[in-house]
Design a protein around this motif. Structure first.
Motif, PDB file in Angstrom:
ATOM      1  N   LEU A  84       0.832  -1.198   0.000  1.00 52.77           N
ATOM      2  CA  LEU A  84       0.000   0.000   0.000  1.00 52.77           C
ATOM      3  C   LEU A  84       0.871   1.254   0.000  1.00 52.77           C
ATOM      4  CD1 LEU A  84      -2.644  -1.130   2.647  1.00 52.77           C
ATOM      5  CD2 LEU A  84      -2.906  -1.122   0.155  1.00 52.77           C
TER       6      LEU A  84
ATOM      7  N   HIS B 233      -5.424   4.005   0.145  1.00 54.10           N
ATOM      8  CA  HIS B 233      -5.217   2.561   0.296  1.00 54.10           C
ATOM      9  C   HIS B 233      -6.352   1.769  -0.331  1.00 54.10           C
ATOM     10  CE1 HIS B 233      -2.078   2.704   3.793  1.00 54.10           C
ATOM     11  NE2 HIS B 233      -1.631   3.192   2.655  1.00 54.10           N
TER      12      HIS B 233
ATOM     13  N   ASP C  78      -5.628   1.858  -3.966  1.00 58.41           N
ATOM     14  CA  ASP C  78      -4.501   0.974  -4.288  1.00 58.41           C
ATOM     15  C   ASP C  78      -5.004  -0.435  -4.604  1.00 58.41           C
ATOM     16  OD1 ASP C  78      -2.541   2.914  -3.852  1.00 58.41           O
ATOM     17  OD2 ASP C  78      -2.123   2.270  -1.798  1.00 58.41           O
TER      18      ASP C  78
ATOM     19  N   THR D 295      -4.168   7.276   7.240  1.00 60.36           N
ATOM     20  CA  THR D 295      -4.897   6.052   6.876  1.00 60.36           C
ATOM     21  C   THR D 295      -5.570   5.427   8.090  1.00 60.36           C
ATOM     22  OG1 THR D 295      -3.045   4.497   7.214  1.00 60.36           O
ATOM     23  CG2 THR D 295      -3.164   5.628   5.094  1.00 60.36           C
TER      24      THR D 295
END
Length: 232
Positions: free
Chosen positions: A36, A52, A55, A162
């Motif tokens: 990530l 993320h 991703d 995140t």
């Protein structure tokens, strides 16, 4: 054959699956371990939680993967759960490995008895990153000293955004075809709240007699469970 997309938890990258990949490839499956943004070889790339999620979506879309088995370990359960609903009918199954589960509007850092206060404080004190854990953090999880050293050496500070940004879900996780793998060490207990949640989802619950990092402590056994679960 299935395409396994493997996403490891906080501070880790694709490298964490090195002992699992050969077991899955040996029987003909496609295997796609993913790093990530902001971690491992992508360290320094700015990342929030939706980065993320994207991703994972991009990894599936760019390779035009079908019959996808999304595997999310620990923190990665949060972006994997969100990504699963954004890739249409491609996921054959989602497997959460001792993972956190996302809820719409909630952040990973909100979990725990202190509501994430300690994590947020650590992130604030480390320039916006959750720092790498000390070796003692891995005690009691069935890991050898060599395995612990390998995890610590390969870890990178985790992008704090995140962990503190809220998840965005348009439907409940219970709609996913999913299995949850619970690692019993160190205390052998699944929190009552988690057990009730998983039961309400109707997901299969599988247990492993090891700790939170089974891709290191029991890679062969974890691989076999992934294979069995993917065939359900």
């Amino acid at each position: 054959m299935a395409n396994f997309v493997l996403v490891a938890g906080a501070r880790l990258g694709a490298w964490a699956w090195a002992d699992v990949v050969p077991h899955l490839e040996a029987v003909g499956h496609g295997v796609h371990p993913l790093t990530l943004s902001g971690l491992a070889d992508k360290h320094g790339v700015p990342a929030g939680q939706q980065t993320h999620v994207q991703d994972i979506v991009d990894a599936v879309d760019s390779a035009d993967l079908r019959d996808v088995v999304l595997v999310g370990h620990s923190y990665a359960g949060v972006p994997v759960g969100q990504a699963a609903e954004r890739i249409g009918n491609r996921p054959a199954r989602v497997i959460f490995v001792d993972a956190s589960l996302s809820a719409d509007g909630e952040a990973f850092a909100s979990g725990g008895p202190d509501g994430g206060a300690a994590m947020r404080a650590a992130i604030a004190a480390n320039d916006g990153f959750w720092p790498v854990a000390a070796p003692a953090h891995y005690g009691g999880h069935g890991l050898t000293d060599e395995q612990v050293a390998r995890i610590v050496a390969g870890s990178t500070p985790h992008p704090g955004a995140t962990l503190t940004e809220p998840a965005v879900l348009t439907r409940p996780l219970s709609a996913l075809p999913a299995t949850y793998i619970h690692c019993l060490l160190p205390d052998g207990k699944l929190e009552t709240a988690w057990a009730g949640l998983l039961a309400s989802y109707g997901w299969r619950l599988v247990e492993m007699t090891t700790g939170h990092w089974p891709m290191f402590s029991q890679p062969r056994e974890l691989s076999q469970l992934l294979l069995e679960t993917a065939g359900e």
